[in-house]
Design a protein around this motif. Structure first.
Motif, PDB file in Angstrom:
ATOM      1  N   CYS A 106       5.018   0.072   8.299  1.00 24.69           N
ATOM      2  CA  CYS A 106       5.683   0.479   7.060  1.00 24.69           C
ATOM      3  C   CYS A 106       4.848   0.064   5.851  1.00 24.69           C
ATOM      4  O   CYS A 106       4.658   0.853   4.907  1.00 24.69           O
ATOM      5  CB  CYS A 106       7.073  -0.156   7.003  1.00 24.69           C
ATOM      6  N   ALA A 107       4.313  -1.157   5.877  1.00 27.31           N
ATOM      7  CA  ALA A 107       3.526  -1.664   4.757  1.00 27.31           C
ATOM      8  C   ALA A 107       2.228  -0.879   4.591  1.00 27.31           C
ATOM      9  O   ALA A 107       1.844  -0.506   3.476  1.00 27.31           O
ATOM     10  CB  ALA A 107       3.224  -3.146   4.956  1.00 27.31           C
ATOM     11  N   ARG A 108       1.528  -0.606   5.680  1.00 25.60           N
ATOM     12  CA  ARG A 108       0.275   0.139   5.608  1.00 25.60           C
ATOM     13  C   ARG A 108       0.515   1.571   5.128  1.00 25.60           C
ATOM     14  O   ARG A 108      -0.272   2.114   4.348  1.00 25.60           O
ATOM     15  CB  ARG A 108      -0.403   0.159   6.984  1.00 25.60           C
ATOM     16  N   SER A 109       1.619   2.170   5.556  1.00 25.93           N
ATOM     17  CA  SER A 109       1.943   3.514   5.104  1.00 25.93           C
ATOM     18  C   SER A 109       2.157   3.543   3.595  1.00 25.93           C
ATOM     19  O   SER A 109       1.701   4.462   2.902  1.00 25.93           O
ATOM     20  CB  SER A 109       3.193   4.030   5.823  1.00 25.93           C
ATOM     21  N   ALA A 110       2.825   2.510   3.087  1.00 22.00           N
ATOM     22  CA  ALA A 110       3.067   2.436   1.642  1.00 22.00           C
ATOM     23  C   ALA A 110       1.761   2.243   0.882  1.00 22.00           C
ATOM     24  O   ALA A 110       1.554   2.840  -0.178  1.00 22.00           O
ATOM     25  CB  ALA A 110       4.030   1.295   1.338  1.00 22.00           C
ATOM     26  N   GLN A 111       0.878   1.411   1.403  1.00 24.51           N
ATOM     27  CA  GLN A 111      -0.406   1.185   0.739  1.00 24.51           C
ATOM     28  C   GLN A 111      -1.231   2.474   0.659  1.00 24.51           C
ATOM     29  O   GLN A 111      -1.786   2.804  -0.394  1.00 24.51           O
ATOM     30  CB  GLN A 111      -1.195   0.114   1.494  1.00 24.51           C
ATOM     31  N   ILE A 112      -1.308   3.185   1.769  1.00 25.91           N
ATOM     32  CA  ILE A 112      -2.087   4.425   1.797  1.00 25.91           C
ATOM     33  C   ILE A 112      -1.440   5.478   0.908  1.00 25.91           C
ATOM     34  O   ILE A 112      -2.122   6.217   0.190  1.00 25.91           O
ATOM     35  CB  ILE A 112      -2.221   4.933   3.238  1.00 25.91           C
ATOM     36  N   LEU A 113      -0.117   5.550   0.949  1.00 24.57           N
ATOM     37  CA  LEU A 113       0.608   6.523   0.135  1.00 24.57           C
ATOM     38  C   LEU A 113       0.348   6.296  -1.351  1.00 24.57           C
ATOM     39  O   LEU A 113       0.091   7.244  -2.107  1.00 24.57           O
ATOM     40  CB  LEU A 113       2.099   6.430   0.442  1.00 24.57           C
ATOM     41  N   ALA A 114       0.396   5.037  -1.781  1.00 20.92           N
ATOM     42  CA  ALA A 114       0.160   4.716  -3.191  1.00 20.92           C
ATOM     43  C   ALA A 114      -1.281   5.011  -3.589  1.00 20.92           C
ATOM     44  O   ALA A 114      -1.547   5.459  -4.712  1.00 20.92           O
ATOM     45  CB  ALA A 114       0.486   3.254  -3.458  1.00 20.92           C
ATOM     46  N   ALA A 115      -2.230   4.785  -2.674  1.00 18.61           N
ATOM     47  CA  ALA A 115      -3.641   5.020  -2.980  1.00 18.61           C
ATOM     48  C   ALA A 115      -4.003   6.496  -2.968  1.00 18.61           C
ATOM     49  O   ALA A 115      -4.787   6.962  -3.800  1.00 18.61           O
ATOM     50  CB  ALA A 115      -4.508   4.265  -1.978  1.00 18.61           C
ATOM     51  N   GLN A 116      -3.414   7.248  -2.042  1.00 17.64           N
ATOM     52  CA  GLN A 116      -3.782   8.651  -1.882  1.00 17.64           C
ATOM     53  C   GLN A 116      -3.124   9.555  -2.917  1.00 17.64           C
ATOM     54  O   GLN A 116      -3.733  10.524  -3.378  1.00 17.64           O
ATOM     55  CB  GLN A 116      -3.395   9.132  -0.470  1.00 17.64           C
ATOM     56  N   THR A 117      -1.880   9.253  -3.266  1.00 19.92           N
ATOM     57  CA  THR A 117      -1.126  10.143  -4.133  1.00 19.92           C
ATOM     58  C   THR A 117      -1.046   9.676  -5.575  1.00 19.92           C
ATOM     59  O   THR A 117      -0.689  10.448  -6.460  1.00 19.92           O
ATOM     60  CB  THR A 117       0.310  10.320  -3.605  1.00 19.92           C
ATOM     61  N   ARG A 118      -1.322   8.400  -5.820  1.00 12.47           N
ATOM     62  CA  ARG A 118      -1.171   7.805  -7.146  1.00 12.47           C
ATOM     63  C   ARG A 118       0.267   7.872  -7.629  1.00 12.47           C
ATOM     64  O   ARG A 118       0.538   7.802  -8.836  1.00 12.47           O
ATOM     65  CB  ARG A 118      -2.098   8.474  -8.173  1.00 12.47           C
ATOM     66  N   ALA A 119       1.201   8.023  -6.684  1.00 11.28           N
ATOM     67  CA  ALA A 119       2.617   8.069  -7.029  1.00 11.28           C
ATOM     68  C   ALA A 119       3.213   6.672  -6.942  1.00 11.28           C
ATOM     69  O   ALA A 119       2.675   5.790  -6.265  1.00 11.28           O
ATOM     70  CB  ALA A 119       3.362   9.024  -6.092  1.00 11.28           C
TER      71      ALA A 119
END
Length: 275
Positions: A106-119
């Motif tokens: 869950c934590a890694r998914s959030a990190q990648i999501l924040a980095a990839q989408t800038r959302a």
């Protein structure tokens, strides 16, 4: 400029300082004897085998890390396709049985999501009996979900901004340790808190306890846009996973997919990919 590079420059300059500008004639006319060659020890057959094994282990490690990154990206891409029922997209991660990797996934998914989408991405640790996300990010477990539920305050005020831009964390909270969170997740209060997060963040990822061990997870799952179940390879029983799936369906929670953790390849990975 790196410190190593600076040291190398200094060594080069010092070498120039110790050169003799006008060497004596005899030193010029008489060539210096060639330096004696040191005997080069030959590597034994055992040493060669050990070196080859270390090289192969390093190559296997790089292959595994590349596979993990590829799977993480696939999961994040799947997250982006989840239809949202409100302003923000909300997803729950829940293990089947013991949490042997759900929190880190869950934590890694959030990190990648924040980095990839800038959302804007908010992580919520809803595993009040056994919180762990605060340790993953090395922050204090204070003023979190349990504290907001107890004081009936706004949950968004508990969000801690992490070092990574666009990423926030709401830990389980210090008061969760007092009673393991029993009775804190009341339906009406939780629904209001979830709606508050939906209004203030573009993505909310909630790490919840196992559905088959904590009824609060079903309550959370009903309020989400979808649920990911985390199964442990060669450990999670098929019957347990099937029962959790049926419980989610009965609660009208949408099952988005299953994440298989610690998957092993019985044959070499390059050969596996060709099958």
């Amino acid at each position: 400029m790196s410190r190593n590079f600076e040291l190398l420059q200094q060594v080069g300059k010092e070498g120039e300082l110790f050169q003799t500008p006008n060497p004596p004639k005899e030193l010029v006319d008489k060539p210096a004897p060639p330096p004696a060659r040191a005997a080069q020890p030959s590597m034994s057959l055992t040493g060669q085998r050990e070196e080859k094994a270390r090289t192969e282990d390093h190559r296997d490690t790089l292959n595994i890390e590349a596979m993990v990154r590829a799977e993480e990206l696939k999961l994040v891409q799947h997250l982006l396709t989840v239809p949202a029922s409100g302003p923000g997209r909300m997803v729950m991660f829940s293990p089947v049985g013991d949490d042997l990797g759900c929190a880190s996934i869950c934590a890694r998914s959030a990190q990648i999501l924040a980095a990839q989408t800038r959302a804007s991405v908010c992580l919520v640790d809803a595993n009040l009996a056994s919180p762990s996300l605060h340790r993953f990010f090395r922050v204090e477990n204070r003023n979190g979900l349990a504290d907001a539920m107890r004081s009936q305050s706004r949950l968004r005020d508990c969000a801690q901004r992490l070092s990574q831009e666009h990423l926030w964390l709401i830990p389980a909270g210090s008061s969760a340790a007092n009673d393991n969170g029993n009775g804190l997740l009341v339906s009406a209060a939780l629904r209001s808190a979830i709606q508050d997060l939906r209004q203030n963040f573009e993505h909310v990822l909630i790490c919840a306890p196992a559905v088959n061990r904590n009824p609060d997870s079903l309550l959370i799952g009903q309020l989400m846009d979808g649920v990911f179940l985390v199964l442990e390879a060669d450990s999670t029983r098929r019957e347990a996973a099937k029962k959790v799936k049926e419980d989610l369906e009965s609660a009208n929670a949408r099952l988005l997919g299953v994440v298989l953790n610690n998957r092993k390849f019985p044959i070499p990975e390059p050969i596996y990919r060709r099958l």
